[in-house]
Enzyme design. Structure first.
Site: not given
Length: 433
Positions: A327, A337-338
């Site tokens: 991201d 990120n996730k």
């Protein structure tokens, strides 16, 4: 209009790479012959089902090639003769076969509905506005990745700029600024788009790039429209090139997690033997990713697994590469990120498995600070016990756990990221001026 009220019709907009499909109504059409509209027809059934039927009949696109995005509030046109039920679908390709009610098709920016020369059916722009992306829909989207949402943000800016440009800046509610028609309103909209997802550097960078371009070219609605159209094309091309470059790092057995359109494109192009997909709790978007990969890469075996099994599979399943999205890429080479990305990268480093993050360079943050979003506590626990719940949506992966970051320019090492960040900082200066 019948004795019972307006005639119900559906209008479906198919979107592909930020453009929508418009069709010219033929001499066989029952009304508005020669005018351009979306995929439409009388709502003989429930509007939702009718919209899907019209897409199949009027474009020959199978249901599997269209993904429903949003249904909008109905609107009436022509003195309440017609009640339009608008829909938006994402289309997987542009190869359409027209039915007898249409004789020409074109993929266009939605703004051409108001700025172009085509004569359109009544209410077409108003119908699109009810299903097009908004600041609110971007803020609430928990399904898609940052690159996808950054392009939606550019579309919001483009659509408003197009309307203001067509109306000369006077939309009945905004005032022209001293810089140019609609500039103040569009600058405010750009700020709200950036704040809608503060953790997504790519959204901030791409909106800033578009506004900086307009700042140089005239500071009015027409300049913003031209700049956002260029920014959208550039964003799609950068994401595609990053995916193509990442495909060169894919082979054998690959492990991934969360939902990244760029990663999916890389896996399709790389054609690995097997893909391990973590389910990515709590939203479990990995389940849909696994289904999509199974359909899109039929020669590749797909294994869906729990997040807790990532380290075990890296140790026991002969995984060759971990490929994830990002991201945000921080200036020092860390990635946001996730949740689960950090754990996967650390486990992969322990097993000697290379880890690549694929991200267009627009995902590089200009800021050192990290803004991490959290999900709803109820998705983890909705019981009555007096306990706290931690549900972080993103985590931060150290740069030394990454083999490289794959951008549109190729594989970039962490020490090269700061130079990219400095270039992107230049686009933020439009707001200061």
């Amino acid at each position: 209009m019948t004795d019972d009220g307006p005639t119900d019709v559906v209008t479906a907009f198919l979107r592909n790479r930020s453009e929508v499909l418009v069709l010219r109504r033929s001499e066989n059409a029952g009304s508005f012959r020669g005018q351009w509209g979306g995929v439409s027809g009388d709502a003989e059934d429930e509007p939702d089902e009718q919209a899907r039927r019209e897409i199949r009949e009027e474009t020959d696109l199978p249901t599997g090639d269209t993904d429903p995005v949003r249904a909008g509030r109905p609107l009436t046109v022509e003195g309440e003769r017609w009640r339009i039920h608008p829909y938006l679908f994402d289309a997987g390709n542009r190869e359409v076969e027209l039915g007898e009610e249409h004789d020409e098709a074109a993929w266009v920016s939605p703004t051409e509905i108001v700025t172009g020369d085509r004569e359109t059916v009544p209410g077409l722009w108003n119908a699109y506005e009810r299903v097009g992306p908004t600041v609110r829909s971007i803020a609430a989207d928990g399904r898609h990745g940052a690159a996808f949402l950054s392009i939606r943000a550019l579309e919001v800016l483009r659509d408003r700029a197009g309307l203001l440009a067509a109306e000369g800046g006077d939309d009945g509610g905004s005032e022209a600024s001293e810089d140019g028609d609609g500039w103040d309103e569009l600058a405010s909209l750009a700020d709200r788009l950036i704040e809608a997802r503060p953790s997504m550097a790519v959204l901030r960078n791409r909106v800033n790039r578009a506004m900086a371009g307009a700042d140089d070219d005239g500071r009015d609605a027409s300049a913003v429209l031209d700049s956002t159209l260029e920014a959208i094309d550039r964003a799609h091309a950068a994401d595609d090139r990053a995916a193509d470059n990442a495909a060169g790092e894919v082979g054998g057995r690959v492990l991934t997690l969360s939902r990244s359109g760029t990663v999916r494109r890389a896996l399709r192009a790389g054609d690995p033997d097997r893909v391990f997909v973590a389910e990515s709790r709590p939203a479990c978007e990995g389940r849909a990713v696994a289904e999509e990969l199974a359909a899109e890469v039929p020669g590749t075996a797909v294994t869906l697994h729990t997040d807790a099994a990532v380290a075990h599979l890296l140790a026991r399943a002969d995984v060759d590469t971990v490929l994830v999205g990002a991201d945000t890429v921080l200036p020092d080479g860390r990635i946001v990120n996730k949740t689960g990305t950090r754990g996967a990268a650390i486990a992969a480093a322990r097993e000697g498995v290379p880890v690549y993050a694929v991200a267009a360079s627009d995902k590089v943050s200009t800021r050192e600070a990290v803004n991490l979003e959290s999900g709803s506590p109820e998705t983890v626990y909705d019981g009555e016990a007096p306990i706290d719940v931690a549900n972080p949506t993103f985590d931060v992966t150290p740069a030394d756990c990454l083999t490289g970051i794959v951008t549109e320019a190729g594989v970039v090492e962490s020490g090269e990221i700061e130079a990219v960040a400095e270039e992107l900082r230049e686009y933020e200066r439009w707001a200061e001026r």
